[in-house]
Design a protein around this motif. Sequence first.
Motif, PDB file in Angstrom:
ATOM      1  N   ARG A 114      -3.664   4.767   1.924  1.00  0.00           N
ATOM      2  CA  ARG A 114      -4.115   4.576   3.294  1.00  0.00           C
ATOM      3  C   ARG A 114      -5.254   5.507   3.659  1.00  0.00           C
ATOM      4  NH1 ARG A 114       1.572   5.087   5.868  1.00  0.00           N
ATOM      5  NH2 ARG A 114       2.597   4.051   4.180  1.00  0.00           N
TER       6      ARG A 114
ATOM      7  N   ARG B 154       0.835  -1.193   0.000  1.00  0.00           N
ATOM      8  CA  ARG B 154       0.000   0.000   0.000  1.00  0.00           C
ATOM      9  C   ARG B 154       0.874   1.249   0.000  1.00  0.00           C
ATOM     10  NH1 ARG B 154      -2.964  -3.105   4.263  1.00  0.00           N
ATOM     11  NH2 ARG B 154      -4.504  -4.206   3.062  1.00  0.00           N
TER      12      ARG B 154
ATOM     13  N   ILE C 162     -11.904  -4.420   4.218  1.00  0.00           N
ATOM     14  CA  ILE C 162     -12.303  -3.404   3.251  1.00  0.00           C
ATOM     15  C   ILE C 162     -13.710  -3.625   2.715  1.00  0.00           C
ATOM     16  CG2 ILE C 162     -10.275  -2.246   2.346  1.00  0.00           C
ATOM     17  CD1 ILE C 162      -9.698  -4.380   0.516  1.00  0.00           C
TER      18      ILE C 162
ATOM     19  N   PHE D 119      -7.195  -3.786   7.045  1.00  0.00           N
ATOM     20  CA  PHE D 119      -6.418  -2.584   7.335  1.00  0.00           C
ATOM     21  C   PHE D 119      -6.630  -2.187   8.784  1.00  0.00           C
ATOM     22  CE2 PHE D 119     -10.471  -0.885   6.034  1.00  0.00           C
ATOM     23  CZ  PHE D 119     -10.654   0.288   6.753  1.00  0.00           C
ATOM     24  N   CYS D 120      -5.801  -1.290   9.277  1.00  0.00           N
ATOM     25  CA  CYS D 120      -5.792  -0.931  10.696  1.00  0.00           C
ATOM     26  C   CYS D 120      -6.031   0.559  10.891  1.00  0.00           C
ATOM     27  CB  CYS D 120      -4.445  -1.259  11.324  1.00  0.00           C
ATOM     28  SG  CYS D 120      -3.964  -2.973  11.172  1.00  0.00           S
TER      29      CYS D 120
ATOM     30  N   PHE E 195      -9.133   4.353   2.850  1.00  0.00           N
ATOM     31  CA  PHE E 195      -9.881   3.345   3.581  1.00  0.00           C
ATOM     32  C   PHE E 195     -10.970   4.038   4.388  1.00  0.00           C
ATOM     33  CE2 PHE E 195      -5.722   0.894   3.490  1.00  0.00           C
ATOM     34  CZ  PHE E 195      -6.125   0.088   2.445  1.00  0.00           C
TER      35      PHE E 195
ATOM     36  N   GLY F 102      -0.442  -8.243   6.213  1.00  0.00           N
ATOM     37  CA  GLY F 102      -0.888  -7.695   4.935  1.00  0.00           C
ATOM     38  C   GLY F 102      -0.769  -8.682   3.791  1.00  0.00           C
TER      39      GLY F 102
END
Length: 147
Positions: A7, A2, A73, A55-56, A10, A48
Amino acid sequence: MRLRDQRDRFPPTRLFPGAEDWPGTAQRRTTALSPDDMGAWRHMFTLGVQVPDLFCRVEWGTGGAYRLWLLDIGRTSWATADFEPGRGEFEVAEYGPRRLWAEAEAVLSWWREHGEPGFARYGLTVAPRGQRVWLDHPDNPVPVRVP
């Protein structure tokens, strides 16, 4: 991999079902897996690769405490783990059809079983039919856990 620009695309946690009234009806438990361990770069890389739709997000508290969010996602599931310095067990809440913290625990278990590999042990093969990440040798692909 990514990019920094990706980022920000998201969705925020508030757009996930059940997240606005956290913990709401989420299943709750404790874990010995520290959110601090999960946040290390080598762990996040392995996570990942194995769970690419995850995702975080981090919500910072006071005194070094924070809540780590794991989100898919597809916006169907989330998990949180609350970190407080000095604790050995951490509160986890999981919501939706997937148990994302359990998935993260499985990835970290795989990582430990394979000798806690650093970045130098991973490789990437790109071919017309696709790409795959491998460990130590191209004939040893890293498993991808897609629900």
